[in-house]
Design a protein around this motif. Structure first.
Motif, PDB file in Angstrom:
ATOM      1  N   MET A 578       5.611  -3.245 -40.954  1.00 45.97           N
ATOM      2  CA  MET A 578       5.783  -2.447 -39.758  1.00 45.97           C
ATOM      3  C   MET A 578       5.330  -3.169 -38.487  1.00 45.97           C
ATOM      4  SD  MET A 578       4.435   1.343 -39.949  1.00 45.97           S
ATOM      5  CE  MET A 578       5.576   2.203 -40.969  1.00 45.97           C
ATOM      6  N   ILE A 579       4.295  -4.025 -38.610  1.00 45.72           N
ATOM      7  CA  ILE A 579       3.782  -4.686 -37.410  1.00 45.72           C
ATOM      8  C   ILE A 579       4.294  -6.111 -37.274  1.00 45.72           C
ATOM      9  CG2 ILE A 579       1.684  -3.289 -37.293  1.00 45.72           C
ATOM     10  CD1 ILE A 579       0.164  -5.649 -38.500  1.00 45.72           C
ATOM     11  N   ALA A 580       5.224  -6.508 -38.157  1.00 46.64           N
ATOM     12  CA  ALA A 580       5.662  -7.902 -38.141  1.00 46.64           C
ATOM     13  C   ALA A 580       6.704  -8.181 -37.073  1.00 46.64           C
ATOM     14  CB  ALA A 580       6.212  -8.290 -39.505  1.00 46.64           C
ATOM     15  N   LYS A 581       7.409  -7.147 -36.638  1.00 44.46           N
ATOM     16  CA  LYS A 581       8.628  -7.355 -35.886  1.00 44.46           C
ATOM     17  C   LYS A 581       8.503  -7.102 -34.388  1.00 44.46           C
ATOM     18  CE  LYS A 581      10.689  -8.143 -39.638  1.00 44.46           C
ATOM     19  NZ  LYS A 581      11.211  -7.119 -40.524  1.00 44.46           N
ATOM     20  N   GLY A 582       8.991  -8.034 -33.641  1.00 45.64           N
ATOM     21  CA  GLY A 582       9.309  -7.790 -32.239  1.00 45.64           C
ATOM     22  C   GLY A 582       8.203  -7.297 -31.309  1.00 45.64           C
ATOM     23  N   LEU A 583       7.017  -7.039 -31.812  1.00 40.95           N
ATOM     24  CA  LEU A 583       5.994  -6.523 -30.924  1.00 40.95           C
ATOM     25  C   LEU A 583       5.442  -7.664 -30.079  1.00 40.95           C
ATOM     26  CD1 LEU A 583       4.169  -4.299 -33.524  1.00 40.95           C
ATOM     27  CD2 LEU A 583       5.909  -3.617 -31.889  1.00 40.95           C
ATOM     28  N   HIS A 584       5.008  -7.328 -28.882  1.00 39.59           N
ATOM     29  CA  HIS A 584       4.637  -8.340 -27.918  1.00 39.59           C
ATOM     30  C   HIS A 584       3.333  -7.903 -27.248  1.00 39.59           C
ATOM     31  CE1 HIS A 584       6.132 -11.074 -24.462  1.00 39.59           C
ATOM     32  NE2 HIS A 584       4.845 -10.894 -24.367  1.00 39.59           N
ATOM     33  N   PHE A 585       2.224  -8.511 -27.650  1.00 42.41           N
ATOM     34  CA  PHE A 585       0.931  -8.155 -27.074  1.00 42.41           C
ATOM     35  C   PHE A 585       0.240  -9.409 -26.548  1.00 42.41           C
ATOM     36  CE2 PHE A 585       1.703  -5.213 -30.607  1.00 42.41           C
ATOM     37  CZ  PHE A 585       1.736  -4.021 -29.912  1.00 42.41           C
ATOM     38  N   PRO A 586       0.101  -9.520 -25.224  1.00 44.21           N
ATOM     39  CA  PRO A 586      -0.421 -10.750 -24.644  1.00 44.21           C
ATOM     40  C   PRO A 586      -1.848 -11.080 -25.085  1.00 44.21           C
ATOM     41  CG  PRO A 586       0.348  -9.228 -22.926  1.00 44.21           C
ATOM     42  CD  PRO A 586       0.479  -8.520 -24.223  1.00 44.21           C
ATOM     43  N   ASN A 587      -2.648 -10.085 -25.435  1.00 45.73           N
ATOM     44  CA  ASN A 587      -4.047 -10.374 -25.719  1.00 45.73           C
ATOM     45  C   ASN A 587      -4.321 -10.711 -27.192  1.00 45.73           C
ATOM     46  OD1 ASN A 587      -6.678 -10.727 -24.708  1.00 45.73           O
ATOM     47  ND2 ASN A 587      -7.278  -8.695 -25.449  1.00 45.73           N
ATOM     48  N   VAL A 588      -3.251 -10.765 -27.994  1.00 46.20           N
ATOM     49  CA  VAL A 588      -3.447 -11.115 -29.395  1.00 46.20           C
ATOM     50  C   VAL A 588      -3.479 -12.632 -29.527  1.00 46.20           C
ATOM     51  CG1 VAL A 588      -2.433 -11.094 -31.705  1.00 46.20           C
ATOM     52  CG2 VAL A 588      -2.349  -9.041 -30.288  1.00 46.20           C
ATOM     53  N   THR A 589      -4.620 -13.168 -29.946  1.00 45.51           N
ATOM     54  CA  THR A 589      -4.723 -14.621 -30.062  1.00 45.51           C
ATOM     55  C   THR A 589      -4.897 -15.064 -31.507  1.00 45.51           C
ATOM     56  OG1 THR A 589      -7.106 -14.506 -29.731  1.00 45.51           O
ATOM     57  CG2 THR A 589      -5.744 -14.842 -27.773  1.00 45.51           C
ATOM     58  N   LEU A 590      -5.052 -14.087 -32.398  1.00 46.65           N
ATOM     59  CA  LEU A 590      -5.206 -14.445 -33.805  1.00 46.65           C
ATOM     60  C   LEU A 590      -4.376 -13.528 -34.685  1.00 46.65           C
ATOM     61  CD1 LEU A 590      -6.731 -15.979 -36.120  1.00 46.65           C
ATOM     62  CD2 LEU A 590      -8.387 -14.112 -36.054  1.00 46.65           C
ATOM     63  N   VAL A 591      -3.622 -14.151 -35.584  1.00 46.25           N
ATOM     64  CA  VAL A 591      -2.898 -13.387 -36.585  1.00 46.25           C
ATOM     65  C   VAL A 591      -3.325 -13.902 -37.954  1.00 46.25           C
ATOM     66  CG1 VAL A 591      -0.635 -12.982 -37.628  1.00 46.25           C
ATOM     67  CG2 VAL A 591      -0.898 -12.828 -35.152  1.00 46.25           C
ATOM     68  N   GLY A 592      -3.708 -12.998 -38.831  1.00 44.14           N
ATOM     69  CA  GLY A 592      -4.090 -13.407 -40.181  1.00 44.14           C
ATOM     70  C   GLY A 592      -3.141 -12.806 -41.194  1.00 44.14           C
ATOM     71  N   ILE A 593      -2.635 -13.636 -42.088  1.00 40.02           N
ATOM     72  CA  ILE A 593      -1.778 -13.145 -43.167  1.00 40.02           C
ATOM     73  C   ILE A 593      -2.606 -13.221 -44.435  1.00 40.02           C
ATOM     74  CG2 ILE A 593       0.356 -13.533 -44.430  1.00 40.02           C
ATOM     75  CD1 ILE A 593       1.336 -14.874 -41.715  1.00 40.02           C
ATOM     76  N   ILE A 594      -2.941 -12.066 -45.004  1.00 41.84           N
ATOM     77  CA  ILE A 594      -3.943 -12.035 -46.070  1.00 41.84           C
ATOM     78  C   ILE A 594      -3.431 -12.732 -47.338  1.00 41.84           C
ATOM     79  CG2 ILE A 594      -5.472 -10.554 -47.417  1.00 41.84           C
ATOM     80  CD1 ILE A 594      -6.116  -9.877 -44.665  1.00 41.84           C
ATOM     81  N   TYR A 595      -2.286 -12.294 -47.845  1.00 41.36           N
ATOM     82  CA  TYR A 595      -1.693 -12.969 -49.005  1.00 41.36           C
ATOM     83  C   TYR A 595      -0.261 -13.361 -48.671  1.00 41.36           C
ATOM     84  CZ  TYR A 595      -5.449 -11.219 -52.039  1.00 41.36           C
ATOM     85  OH  TYR A 595      -6.650 -10.929 -52.616  1.00 41.36           O
ATOM     86  N   ALA A 596      -0.043 -14.606 -48.311  1.00 39.87           N
ATOM     87  CA  ALA A 596       1.289 -15.023 -47.885  1.00 39.87           C
ATOM     88  C   ALA A 596       2.259 -15.106 -49.048  1.00 39.87           C
ATOM     89  CB  ALA A 596       1.208 -16.368 -47.188  1.00 39.87           C
ATOM     90  N   ASP A 597       1.737 -15.296 -50.258  1.00 41.61           N
ATOM     91  CA  ASP A 597       2.669 -15.524 -51.370  1.00 41.61           C
ATOM     92  C   ASP A 597       3.031 -14.253 -52.124  1.00 41.61           C
ATOM     93  OD1 ASP A 597      -0.009 -15.781 -52.005  1.00 41.61           O
ATOM     94  OD2 ASP A 597       0.215 -17.825 -52.741  1.00 41.61           O
ATOM     95  N   LEU A 598       2.653 -13.090 -51.582  1.00 41.47           N
ATOM     96  CA  LEU A 598       2.982 -11.837 -52.272  1.00 41.47           C
ATOM     97  C   LEU A 598       4.465 -11.730 -52.561  1.00 41.47           C
ATOM     98  CD1 LEU A 598       1.185  -8.694 -50.885  1.00 41.47           C
ATOM     99  CD2 LEU A 598       1.066  -9.759 -53.128  1.00 41.47           C
ATOM    100  N   ALA A 599       5.281 -12.094 -51.554  1.00 40.04           N
ATOM    101  CA  ALA A 599       6.730 -11.900 -51.689  1.00 40.04           C
ATOM    102  C   ALA A 599       7.403 -13.060 -52.411  1.00 40.04           C
ATOM    103  CB  ALA A 599       7.350 -11.719 -50.309  1.00 40.04           C
ATOM    104  N   GLY A 629      -2.303 -19.216 -29.232  1.00 41.52           N
ATOM    105  CA  GLY A 629      -2.505 -18.414 -30.428  1.00 41.52           C
ATOM    106  C   GLY A 629      -2.819 -19.246 -31.655  1.00 41.52           C
ATOM    107  N   GLU A 630      -3.426 -18.585 -32.621  1.00 40.08           N
ATOM    108  CA  GLU A 630      -3.763 -19.251 -33.873  1.00 40.08           C
ATOM    109  C   GLU A 630      -3.395 -18.321 -35.019  1.00 40.08           C
ATOM    110  OE1 GLU A 630      -7.601 -21.926 -35.253  1.00 40.08           O
ATOM    111  OE2 GLU A 630      -7.933 -20.067 -34.195  1.00 40.08           O
ATOM    112  N   VAL A 631      -2.857 -18.906 -36.081  1.00 38.61           N
ATOM    113  CA  VAL A 631      -2.427 -18.099 -37.215  1.00 38.61           C
ATOM    114  C   VAL A 631      -3.081 -18.636 -38.485  1.00 38.61           C
ATOM    115  CG1 VAL A 631      -0.448 -17.361 -38.597  1.00 38.61           C
ATOM    116  CG2 VAL A 631      -0.197 -17.642 -36.130  1.00 38.61           C
ATOM    117  N   PHE A 632      -3.686 -17.748 -39.271  1.00 44.52           N
ATOM    118  CA  PHE A 632      -4.220 -18.151 -40.575  1.00 44.52           C
ATOM    119  C   PHE A 632      -3.342 -17.578 -41.667  1.00 44.52           C
ATOM    120  CE2 PHE A 632      -8.228 -20.346 -40.084  1.00 44.52           C
ATOM    121  CZ  PHE A 632      -8.476 -20.180 -38.733  1.00 44.52           C
TER     122      PHE A 632
END
Ligand code: ADP
Ligand code: ZN
Length: 767
Positions: A578-599, A629-632
């Motif tokens: 639900m939160i993966a798509k198209g949303l645009h928030f300037p103050n978000v500097t970190l995105v964490g993907i807990i289990y990337a290999d689920l799919a 931004g930084e992504v884990f």
């Protein structure tokens, strides 16, 4: 003026599952009203049934024709262009003409009675506090109304099988209102829209726009050709160029939308209309406003009609008619908006063209992107497919020269793409003995952002608390009685739930195995609820909000939470896709993907592609403001190509290795797939029917070379909602030929009564 002697006969598709059209006489009194697309009532045996006129003729091969009884509504609803499209859908996707016809006309329009403006509508009134106590029946009816917000009284009486007197009782309690609808319903009436001006484009945007408008100016004479070959999509063929289809491959934030907006302006300047398709989940008020705002004033001012499933029946009806009447020249919507009666059509945009939700999962099982290409071809309109992660099929078509590729490799606002760090969870696992949720690296990064008052998005594509309940002594796992999956533990409700059929049951206190009764049952696996719990323990002062379909009880919740997040009232937003798509928030500097290999480990040849797309989309949420931004990305298989190519933002690299991976077994885009599923409650009968189907297929398909026939095999999810499912998969570069043969075969075979066959052409999900 028309002489009634000319076209005395109307060919009618009935709104019944008959897979056949019937001819009827047009009585002289109705000659002026009956046209292609008219909705009519006709006799069928002793019955009166509704149907749609699909053609006019002077002669008929049928005998003893009966006359049309009456014509419903003053205006023809289905235009000849849309009828032609419906016919193609019926043929290509192997479904009955009336099924295809149903898809092209919204229910709200089809079921309209004459005099639509004066109809009585029932709608929910706002109330505060808890729902008052109601008798069971009234409560059921109230929930039916609440779900739809508003619907015609007549429809409600049918759906709920009730009387007007019962509805009046709800009205007396102040819960609903029954009133004639007079004014037009505008779903966005309360939004305030500020007009926007075109932005000066950067070089790449400019180049893309010029290519598109040049194609629009050139036009192409697609109109009227009886061409049923979907040449654009998929494999094989001679690599013939489809007239003006573009693939706009632009990284997230590259300004694709601005290119769409200026291309739309060009269509309006040409005196033409346009359709914009976006996936349902991206069809937020934010998105709609961007389109409305540009055309809300000035010389190109037009209404923008919105079509999607969350509108009330009344709203949908009105939006559709705005387009039909030409007051709205632009239609924006999810999948079914591809059937919007925009005429003449100059441009079709399919944003996020790779999205599997463009495929309809019930009959007619059409793919809106492919229908868009077909429609563009039939009506001479230019088609623009846009994505940061194009489907393999579309990119392959560019490589073959069928589509023109346009690229936006950089973000429009000079913001850098985020740095992506892949964390090997196996190392974290080795250090401790628990299955890790937060690696030390991610934990540290979250703490840092909280300190700096920046925002964090965390993503886990699995809701619930724990994924399974297991007894460590006897090995018992709580499974769904209807489906071959284990139940998910939802701690807040203290329930075990099936995510396939919705079955729920209470949590056992001891192992349900009668011989065991162990009181120490264990929960394993991870869902968003548990992550939320852990976050609260790790960062007690952070304001954390979870967003998944369990957390959102009402439609407004989604907007409210996003609004709070935007306003800085939330520090950590945790959610599913639900939160993966198209949303645009300037103050978000970190995105964490807990289990990337689920799919990644799904039994579907597209698992790698979906993972790559998801990681790229989620990563695109970081660094949309001034701070980089930084992504884990946490993973147990960190070296999987889907993860590594996503880390390097390397679409082409991913495409090339994935194409190679699919070559030996001839998976798309090397071929196209037809998935045949047999389902029934008796597994032996289903299996037997599948074997029988295979033998029959082998008989009729002997002549087709390049055909791969695989199966029958149990579906990846063998049992769903009490039905066993077995599948056969056919792969061929020439699907048009195959689907014709399949339709003929399906009509001639007899399966046991309790076994059903479905045919899915170009399936998006192998479920
Ligand atoms: P995409 O649809 O490709 O993800 P958007 O259209 O949302 O990207 O654009 C990302 C941001 O860049 C938006 O804030 C948009 O207003 C801005 N933008 C787009 N084009 C330009 C441009 N030519 N000049 C400046 N900013 C632009
Ligand atoms: Zn189930």
């Amino acid at each position: 003026m028309r002489f009634c002697a000319d076209n005395m006969i109307a060919r009618v598709t009935l709104e019944l599952a008959l897979r056949k059209e019937f001819d009827y006489l047009i009585p002289p009194g109705l000659a002026e009203q009956v046209d292609v697309g008219s909705r009519v009532q006709v006799p069928l045996g002793a019955r009166k049934v509704m149907g749609c006129v699909t053609a006019l003729a002077e002669e008929s091969g049928q005998v003893r024709l009966k006359p049309i009884l009456r014509v419903i509504g003053a205006r023809t609803l289905v235009t000849p262009n849309i009828l032609k499209l419906a016919r193609w859908i019926g043929q290509y996707y192997c479904c009955a003409p009336e099924t295809a016809l149903k898809a092209v006309l919204p229910d709200a329009v089809r079921h309209e009675q004459a005099g639509w403006r004066e109809r009585l509508f029932v709608r929910v009134l706002p109330f505060s506090g808890d729902l008052p106590r109601l008798p069971k029946r009234q409560k059921e009816i109230f929930h039916i109304i609440e779900e739809r917000r508003e619907l015609p009284l007549q429809d409600l009486l049918e759906i709920a099988d009730t009387t007007a007197a019962t509805i009046r009782r709800l009205e007396d309690k102040g819960l609903v209102a029954v009133a004639p609808q007079i004014s037009e319903r505008d779903p966005y009436a309360l939004e305030q829209i500020l007009p926007t001006q075109p932005l000066p484009l950067n070089t790449q945007q400019e180049r893309a726009l010029r290519a598109i408008t040049a194609a629009m100016d050139a036009g192409h004479p697609g109109v009227g050709r009886p061409d049923t070959e979907l040449r654009g999509q998929g494999a094989g063929g001679k690599g013939q160029r489809v007239p003006s289809v573009f693939l706009l491959h632009g990284v997230t934030g590259s300004g694709k939308t601005e290119v769409y907006l200026q291309a739309l302006a060009h269509a309006l300047e040409q005196g033409k209309g346009a359709i914009v398709l976006v996936p349902e989940i991206s069809l937020t008020p934010q998105t709609v406003e961007r389109f409305k705002a540009r055309f809300s004033s000035g010389p190109l001012q037009t209404l923008v009609a919105v079509l999607h499933s969350h509108l009330s029946a009344g709203e949908r009806h009105d939006e559709w008619h705005k387009i039909r009447e030409g007051r709205a020249r632009i239609a924006i919507g999810a999948r079914s908006a591809i059937f919007a009666p925009v005429e003449p059509l100059g441009l079709v945009i399919v944003d996020e063209e790779h999205e599997p939700t463009y495929k309809q999962e019930e009959a007619p099982r059409y793919h809106a992107r492919d229908v868009a290409i077909m429609r563009g071809q039939m009506e001479g309109a230019t088609v623009v497919l846009g994505s940061a992660t194009p489907s393999l099929e579309s990119y392959y078509n560019c490589a073959k020269g069928k589509y023109a590729l346009l690229e936006l490799p950089e973000r429009a606002d000079d913001k850098k793409l985020p740095v992506v760090r892949v964390v090997d969870l196996r190392q974290t696992l080795r250090r401790g003995n628990m299955i890790p949720v937060f690696s030390p690296q991610l934990k540290e990064a979250i703490a840092q952002r909280l300190e700096r008052k920046e925002q964090v998005i965390l993503f886990l594509n699995r809701r619930g608390y724990s994924t399974s309940l297991q007894c460590p002594l006897c090995g018992f796992v709580a499974g769904c009685p209807n489906c071959s999956v284990s139940l998910t533990y939802h701690r807040q409700e203290q329930k075990l739930r099936c995510h396939v059929c919705g079955h729920s049951e209470s949590v056992p206190v001891v192992c349900p195995n009668g011989n065991c009764r162990n009181p120490q049952i264990r929960y394993a696996g991870l869902g968003t609820q548990k992550v939320e719990d852990l976050l609260q323990k790790l960062f007690p002062y952070a304001r954390t909000v979870r967003m998944d379909s369990d957390a959102l009880k009402r439609k407004e919740d989604y907007r409210r939470i996003l609004g709070d997040f935007r306003a800085g009232k939330i520090d950590i937003l945790l959610g599913t896709q639900m939160i993966a798509k198209g949303l645009h928030f300037p103050n978000v500097t970190l995105v964490g993907i807990i289990y990337a290999d689920l799919a990644l480990h799904q039994p579907d040849f597209r698992a790698g592609e979906r993972t790559f797309q998801l990681l790229t989309q989620v990563a695109g949420r970081a660094g949309r403001g001034d701070v980089e931004g930084e992504v884990f990305v946490q993973a147990f298989t960190p070296f999987h190509p889907a993860i590594q190519f996503a880390r390097r933002h390397d679409y082409v690299g991913f495409y090339e290795q994935e194409l190679e991976f699919r070559q030996p077994l001839k998976y798309p885009p090397w071929s196209r797939i037809a998935l045949l599923t047999l389902k029934g409650r008796n597994e032996e009968k289903v299996k037997f029917s599948a074997e029988y189907l295979k033998r029959e297929l082998e008989k009729v398909l002997t002549g087709m070379k390049d055909l791969v026939l695989a199966g029958p095999a149990a579906a990846p999810l063998l049992r769903a909602e009490t039905y066993y499912r077995y599948q056969l998969m056919l792969r061929t570069p020439r699907m048009t030929v195959l689907s014709q043969k399949l339709a003929a075969l399906a009509a001639s075979l007899a399966f046991p009564d309790d076994v059903a066959l479905t045919i899915d052409i170009d399936p998006a999900d192998l479920g």
